[in-house]
Structure formats: C-alpha cells, structure tokens
Design an enzyme around this catalytic site. Structure first.
Site, PDB file in Angstrom:
ATOM      1  N   GLU A 222       0.818  -0.996   0.117  1.00 34.60           N
ATOM      2  CA  GLU A 222       0.149  -0.064  -0.099  1.00 34.60           C
ATOM      3  C   GLU A 222       0.900   1.229   0.049  1.00 34.60           C
ATOM      4  OE1 GLU A 222      -2.241   2.755   2.828  1.00 34.60           O
ATOM      5  OE2 GLU A 222      -2.666   0.831   3.389  1.00 34.60           O
ATOM      6  N   CYS A 259      -3.327   7.562   5.089  1.00 33.47           N
ATOM      7  CA  CYS A 259      -3.247   7.086   3.725  1.00 33.47           C
ATOM      8  C   CYS A 259      -4.742   7.427   3.000  1.00 33.47           C
ATOM      9  CB  CYS A 259      -3.048   5.549   3.516  1.00 33.47           C
ATOM     10  SG  CYS A 259      -4.097   4.602   4.646  1.00 33.47           S
TER      11      CYS A 259
END
Length: 471
Positions: A222, A259
């Site tokens: 990620e 994020c």
C-alpha cells in the site's frame, strides 16, 4: 531482536506446524494476542505517545481497533468460507471423462511484514497484516518501523509471549530491525510473500526486488493515494459550508498523516465550500511522525505551491494549507499536482462545467478511495464509472479517513495506491497469503478435512457447482 536468517529459518520450521494447525487453534492464537495487548494497553499507549505524539485518545482507539481485528480474523478462519472449498465429483461418462477434483486455498509459507509509520498499532507489529497471515497458518517476521522502535519491541514481546502460552510453535513470529534487515528479509528464500505499508518510492524498490529474486514472490504494497473528492454544483449549492467543515476535519486529521486523506477536491467555480474554508484550517505547524515525513511534507507543499496557476486559499506554507487551481493547470502540470503530499495539505481544482469535470477525472491515477458528493436524486452516470475505475472504495457521503474493519471492506486500489487487487483491511485480507491447490482423484482419508465428503469442519462449500451452506 533476531537476525534475519535465524528468524526466517525458524519460521520455515514453524510452518510445518502452523500449516496443519486447525482453524480453531489458530483462532486461539489470535485471541490470545488480542487479550495480551488489551491487558497491556496502558503501558503500550504511554510508549506510543512518547514516540509518535499522536495522543492518548487516538492511540487507545487504535489499540481497540488492533485487538478487534485480531478477533475478527479469528472469526473469519473458524467460519471457513475463506478456504473457498470446492468439490466437483467425478463424471466417468462425460466427454472427455471428468475426474474427481477438489480445490481449496492453502497457506503460502513464512511472510514478511513491514510496519507503517502512521499507525503504530493497527498497521504495525500486531496489525492487520500480521493477523491475517497468522490466521491462515503463515509464520510472520515483522520489520520494525524506525518511528516507534520501543513500542515495536514491547509489542513483539507481548505477541511472542501470547503465542507461546497459546501453544503456537516457536518461530511462528519474530521481529527484525534496520534498513538492511528489511532487504535481507525480502531476499531470503524462506519468505513467500511480503506485505508493506509506506512510501511509493520505498515500496516500488522492494516490489522490484521481490520480483527480481531467483524465485519471485508476491509483494503486497500500500503505497500512495490522493483520494480524490468530487463535489457537484448541486451538492455545493445545497450544503457547501457543511462540506467545507467535513473536508477541513478530514484532511487535517492526525496532521494529515492518513493514507486515506482527501488530497484533491474537484468543485465548481464560485464554490460555497471554498468560500467557507479559510477559518477552518489551522495555523499551527503540526508535529509530524518522523523528520523524514516532515521534510517530505514541506517539499511536497512547496512543489505544488510553486506551479504557475496555483495559489493558497487557506492556511500557510509549512502548516496546514489548501491550495487552489483550475482544470487547465491541473492537466498541464499533472505530475507535480497529482503526486501525494503526506500531511495536512490539499488541492482544490475548480471546474467550469460538468463535461470539464468528467474529463479532468480521466487525468487521475489509482487511489484507495474516491468520494462523490452529489444531490440526492442527481444523475451521476457520467462520474461514477470514472471513480470506480481509479479507486477501491467509492464513498457517497462522509469523508474517506477511517477504514472500518469488516467482512466487506476493501482497502486497496489501482497503482500507485497498491501493487495488487487485494485488500489489506477486512476479512479478505487473508487471501494475500493463500494459494489454490487442487486434489485430483484423492482418497478421502488423505484429503484435508475441508474437502472430505463428510465435511467434518461444517463449513460452506461449493459442490458440483452449487453453493452448500455450513453444516
């Protein structure tokens, strides 16, 4: 702290036991870890706050999320559908004759997990990657993040103690530290998969390294996400000030170090959201998690602000800030304007028409999320397919910061958000560490319990094309 070769060799030995341990036994390991962390929450939160400055309220919530997801993965493996057990009985008179075929998912082997900076519990030593790998029988070696070293060591001690008390084999879990150890971990032949949460540059380097091994392994990273938000003219007219408050709270949450922070917002010219925003943006310089993150925030903000046609509309350079531009400038400077700025910074993009908005969305790369604020009955057929194409989660209300840990959650998206189509949050996160095996014409006695005729595990299965419920 264990050296990489010792940890990986021990993990390979442990895999002989973890791969054959029952789902109930592995669920017990996860529950034991959760109980141990909950009991030590006061100690762990104090250490975490000293190292990260994230505050007691946020950190206590994160401990609860971490232990909650450990228990959720225990429920996932005992429920059994994660195995995707599928049976096609033999049909000797078919043309050509069909053998008896039985398929299920099996663990890959030892897994390397790289901790994240911004979630010292939930995406760290005992976080979702560790939980989902252990759940399916993969030993885990965690590479500690330098942003919270004492917390990493203490958490690792608690995990090790809990696993030992619950009967897990030695070597099922270990912690390593340091840049070189991370590289050695990716290279080690005992490692069968890598899970990473971090920067695009660091993740890409490790991804390429994993692919270049003599025996390449999957790298589940990620990496970066701008999480675009679209506000239609109708939505802005109806609730622009309300949307401004929600946006301001979301992009500044945790000093913008999520994020899922909304980094780019498309809004109509003359927007009520833009007009209401300035007093909602803080003036204080935020404390960032690490010096390198602080440097990246500063340089990223300056990169965007230096583009001709971009100006600040709220906040100030070096602190929380919002810049504004138009679609033509975005298109001309997409590389500079659409690169993630990790921290409390966001870009507004004014559009003149619905058609210009739709075309602008085609400039975007992959993100973890995309958010659409429209009027209740407003047609969005021109926008929704574009957002689906670039995101793993599409929101129609609220803001993307905050990722619920559920069976249906997906935390991933097209490159550069992640390196794969799998999720790192939610029940199906376990799929990263499993591979399918088909048994052909195997005697019932040698089959894994999940594929035996009597279904001793009482799990859901698909038999001759028909989904059969548990029991």
């Amino acid at each position: 702290m264990t050296d990489v070769d010792t940890a990986a060799t021990s993990a390979a030995r442990a895999f002989e036991a973890t791969r054959s341990a029952s789902d109930a036994a592995r669920a017990g390991w996860l529950t034991a870890i959760a109980d141990r962390l909950d009991a030590a929450a006061d100690e762990l939160v104090a250490i975490a706050d000293e190292e990260t400055g994230l505050g007691e309220t946020r950190l206590r919530g994160e401990v609860a999320r971490t232990t909650g997801q450990l228990r959720m993965f225990a429920a996932v493996v005992t429920e059994g559908s994660y195995l995707e057990a599928t049976i096609d009985h033999a049909v000797p008179d078919a043309t050509p004759p069909r053998p008896d075929l039985r398929r299920m998912l099996r663990p890959t082997g030892p897994v390397a997990v790289f901790s994240a900076s911004n979630f010292p519990f939930a995406f760290s030593v005992a976080g979702g990657d560790t939980a989902s790998a252990l759940a399916v029988g993969c030993p885990v070696i965690v590479k500690a993040h330098p942003g919270h070293p004492r917390l990493s060591r203490r958490t690792a001690d608690l995990v090790t103690e809990a696993l030992a008390a619950a009967g897990a084999p030695a070597g099922a879990f270990a912690l390593v530290d340091g840049f070189e150890a991370g590289l050695e971990l990716v290279d080690h032949p005992a490692i069968t998969a890598v899970a990473f949460t971090g920067s695009l540059g660091g993740g890409r380097a490790l991804h390429d390294r994993a692919a270049a091994r003599p025996a390449p392994i999957p790298f589940f990273g990620e990496l970066g996400s701008i999480n675009p938000v679209v506000v239609t003219a109708e939505a802005d007219a109806a609730r622009g000030a309300e949307l401004a408050a929600g946006f301001a709270g979301s992009f500044q949450l945790g000093a913008g170090q999520f994020c899922t922070k909304p980094g780019v917002v498309f809004l109509p010219e003359g927007s009520a959201l833009e007009a209401a925003l300035a007093p909602l943006v803080g003036a204080d310089t935020p404390r960032m998690l690490t010096p390198s993150i602080a440097d990246g925030f500063q340089s990223g903000s300056e990169r965007v602000e230096s583009v001709p046609g971009v100006s600040l509309v709220a906040g100030s350079t070096g602190g929380p800030a919002v810049a504004v531009t138009d679609v033509a400038t975005l298109r001309a400077h997409a590389d500079e304007l659409l690169a993630e700025v990790f921290g409390p910074f966001a870009l507004l993009v004014r559009y003149a028409s619905r058609a210009e908005l739709a075309d602008a969305l085609d400039e975007l790369e992959g993100s973890l999320t995309a958010t659409l604020h429209a009027a209740p009955d407003e047609p969005v057929d021109d926008l929704l397919p574009r957002l689906e194409a670039i995101a793993g989660r599409v929101l129609f209300a609220g803001w993307p910061t905050g990722v619920a840990v559920t069976w249906s959650q997906h935390h991933g998206g097209p490159w550069p958000a992640t390196t794969s189509q799998h999720t790192s949050v939610g029940a199906t996160a376990v799929r990263r560490f499993l591979r399918p095996i088909v048994y052909q014409d195997a005697p019932d006695a040698v089959l894994p319990p999940a594929l035996r005729d009597a279904n001793p595990l009482r799990i859901p299965r698909r038999i001759d094309g028909v989904l059969s419920p548990a029991g």
